[in-house]
Structure formats: C-alpha cells, structure tokens
Design a protein around this motif. Structure first.
Motif, PDB file in Angstrom:
ATOM      1  N   LYS A 154       0.802  -1.221   0.000  1.00  0.00           N
ATOM      2  CA  LYS A 154       0.000   0.000   0.000  1.00  0.00           C
ATOM      3  C   LYS A 154       0.837   1.274   0.000  1.00  0.00           C
ATOM      4  N   ALA A 155       2.154   1.153  -0.111  1.00  0.00           N
ATOM      5  CA  ALA A 155       3.025   2.332  -0.078  1.00  0.00           C
ATOM      6  C   ALA A 155       3.875   2.395  -1.342  1.00  0.00           C
TER       7      ALA A 155
ATOM      8  N   ARG B   6      -1.530   8.415  -5.169  1.00  0.00           N
ATOM      9  CA  ARG B   6      -2.911   8.371  -4.686  1.00  0.00           C
ATOM     10  C   ARG B   6      -3.856   7.895  -5.790  1.00  0.00           C
TER      11      ARG B   6
ATOM     12  N   ARG C  58      -1.786   4.205  -0.444  1.00  0.00           N
ATOM     13  CA  ARG C  58      -2.215   4.931   0.743  1.00  0.00           C
ATOM     14  C   ARG C  58      -1.090   5.741   1.384  1.00  0.00           C
ATOM     15  N   ALA C  59       0.129   5.543   0.906  1.00  0.00           N
ATOM     16  CA  ALA C  59       1.267   6.266   1.482  1.00  0.00           C
ATOM     17  C   ALA C  59       2.363   6.411   0.435  1.00  0.00           C
TER      18      ALA C  59
ATOM     19  N   ASP D 285       6.592   6.792   0.380  1.00  0.00           N
ATOM     20  CA  ASP D 285       7.814   6.684   1.172  1.00  0.00           C
ATOM     21  C   ASP D 285       9.006   7.238   0.404  1.00  0.00           C
TER      22      ASP D 285
ATOM     23  N   HIS E 127       9.173   7.141   9.321  1.00  0.00           N
ATOM     24  CA  HIS E 127       8.581   5.801   9.359  1.00  0.00           C
ATOM     25  C   HIS E 127       9.500   4.809  10.066  1.00  0.00           C
TER      26      HIS E 127
ATOM     27  N   ARG F 149       7.540   8.877   5.597  1.00  0.00           N
ATOM     28  CA  ARG F 149       6.274   8.395   5.024  1.00  0.00           C
ATOM     29  C   ARG F 149       5.249   9.517   5.048  1.00  0.00           C
TER      30      ARG F 149
ATOM     31  N   THR G   4       1.367  10.072   4.470  1.00  0.00           N
ATOM     32  CA  THR G   4       0.074   9.407   4.352  1.00  0.00           C
ATOM     33  C   THR G   4      -0.775  10.124   3.302  1.00  0.00           C
TER      34      THR G   4
END
Length: 273
Positions: free
Chosen positions: A67-68, A113, A118-119, A121, A145, A270, A272
């Motif tokens: 998700k990153a 996005r 969702r994130a 890095d 993070h 990180r 968000t």
C-alpha cells in the motif's frame, strides 16, 4: 521562482531527463550513462522553471509494502555539481531547491494516490541532502517511518585511543589498490570472516560497508580498532574516520566497543495519502 511540475508516464522519460542533465556538463567530464526504469515504475515527476529549465525529477514506483509507493529525487544543479566536483558544496540546500523538492513530492503523492496507494515513502539522501529531506518532510507533514542506519565516527583521530580489554584477533591487510586499503579478520584456519576497507583521500576516511559473517561484536570491534590504528599510522594527515552502518546490530555494537560515536542517522519518511 515559479515551478511547473508534470508527471510523465512514458517508459524512456528518465533516460531522456538524464540526457538533458548531461548536456550541460563541461567537455570531458565523466557523466552518468543514464537510468533504467525501476520495476513497477508509475512514472516520473518533473520540475521545471517557468522558462523551461530542468530543475529536477522524481521517479515513483511500487515499494516493498503493497500500500506504499516509493519516490526518489534528483535536483539537477546538485547532481551536476556532484558529477563535476565529486561532492555538493551546500548539502543543506537552498530555499529554491527545497521548493522544487516539495513540488516534486506533491506531484509524486498525487500520482501514487490516483494509483491506489495509501502512502508515499522516501529515504533521506544522507550527507548530500538529509537536511533538504527533513525540511521537505516538515512542509508536507510527513513522518519518520523508520530508522535505516547510522554513521559512526571519530572526529579527532589523533586523540582516539584504543579501548582496553578488546580481544586479540588475527588480521591481514587486504589486497590494496590506488587510493584505498583494507583489513581482513581471519578465522583460526585462515579464512576471511570479516573485511573493512575504505578510500583514503583527503582528511576524512569513510567506510561504506563492513562485511562480516558469523563474527561476534567484540571480535569485529577489534578489527575496526586495528583498522583505525592502521589508517592513522599510514596516513598521519587523516583527521576523521567514519563508518556507515545500515541496521546492523552486530556492527553497531562493534563500533560502539571501538569508541566510535554516532554522528548522523538516516531515516525513511512516510507521507500518508
């Protein structure tokens, strides 16, 4: 300064940007050959001034966590300076550089996005841009993070003293080359169990990596101490000794036992989404 940012999804986008960067280098200056796209690349955020001058770019690609997404950045003036001179004179960066970096991160975040992440890095650039990373993270309200590693060192090598009680170890000089030297830790049967090496040029010796396998921290600490003594004896003009440690518990304990101290930490940030 007005900054115009675009997001380019064409496969050769980064290669073309490298060519544009290299075109401004002095004749005869070694230049990077280019850049292959990262696996899972979403595209490249590109920043230019209002007159079309390339300021920098940032490829966005899938990270280790599902998700990153991950972003890496490059600012043209800093990269050209590094290529021509071997270092960046102002690692903390200017206000214009910070603005360009924040703009690149915003575009990268938008693209991540839209792609369902969702994130976002990124890793700080260490000595060549850690302060810029930190300021950009603060502007974007990104958080640390995790800690990735540390730089340990002795800032006044002439005053360093070997700690008492370190175990005696068997070592030998590694095969040397022009401008660099190394030291190996040997097992009882003569096999190499650990190795430390560094380029010796100028007032600072910097060890990028200490390789080791099956070695306890006290013995590895003795190898580090032996190498510090070797460098100091061979190169009396060297003023400081630095070692990079990347999330290596054994090496960290070894460096501490050799009386090296943490001078810098590397972070993963990180944002968000």
């Amino acid at each position: 300064m007005e900054i115009v940012v675009e997001f380019d999804r064409t496969p050769r986008a980064e290669h073309q940007l490298w060519q544009e960067l290299c075109a401004g280098l002095p004749a005869g200056t070694p230049a990077p050959a280019g850049s292959r796209p990262h696996p899972g690349t979403l595209g490249v955020a590109t920043a230019r001034s209002d007159d079309g001058t390339l300021l920098g770019w940032a490829p966005v690609f899938t990270g280790r966590e599902p998700k990153a997404a991950t972003v890496e950045w490059l600012l043209v003036t800093r990269e050209r300076e590094r290529i021509v001179h071997g270092s960046v004179a102002d690692p903390d960066g200017t206000g214009d550089e910070e603005a360009a970096l924040v703009a690149l991160f915003r575009a990268a975040a938008d693209a991540a996005r839209v792609a369902g992440f969702r994130a976002l890095d990124w890793l700080d650039r260490g000595d060549t841009g850690a302060e810029l990373d930190a300021r950009a993270a603060a502007e974007l309200e990104a958080s640390v993070h995790r800690e990735l590693g540390r730089k340990w060192g002795v800032s006044a090598l002439a005053r360093w003293q070997r700690p008492e009680g370190m175990p005696a170890v068997r070592t030998r000089r590694a095969p040397g080359g022009t401008g660099w030297q190394g030291l190996e830790l040997l097992t009882a049967d003569g096999r190499t169990a650990a190795r430390i090496a560094a380029v010796v040029a100028g007032p600072e010796v910097y060890v990028e990596k200490v390789g080791h396998h099956g070695v306890e921290a006290p013995e590895l600490g003795s190898l580090v101490a032996d190498f510090v003594e070797q460098v100091r004896e061979d190169h009396p003009s060297v003023e400081s000794f630095q070692v990079r440690e990347q999330d290596d518990e054994v090496l960290g304990a070894a460096l501490k036992s050799a009386k090296l101290r943490i001078s810098h930490r590397w972070w993963q940030y990180r944002l968000t989404l």
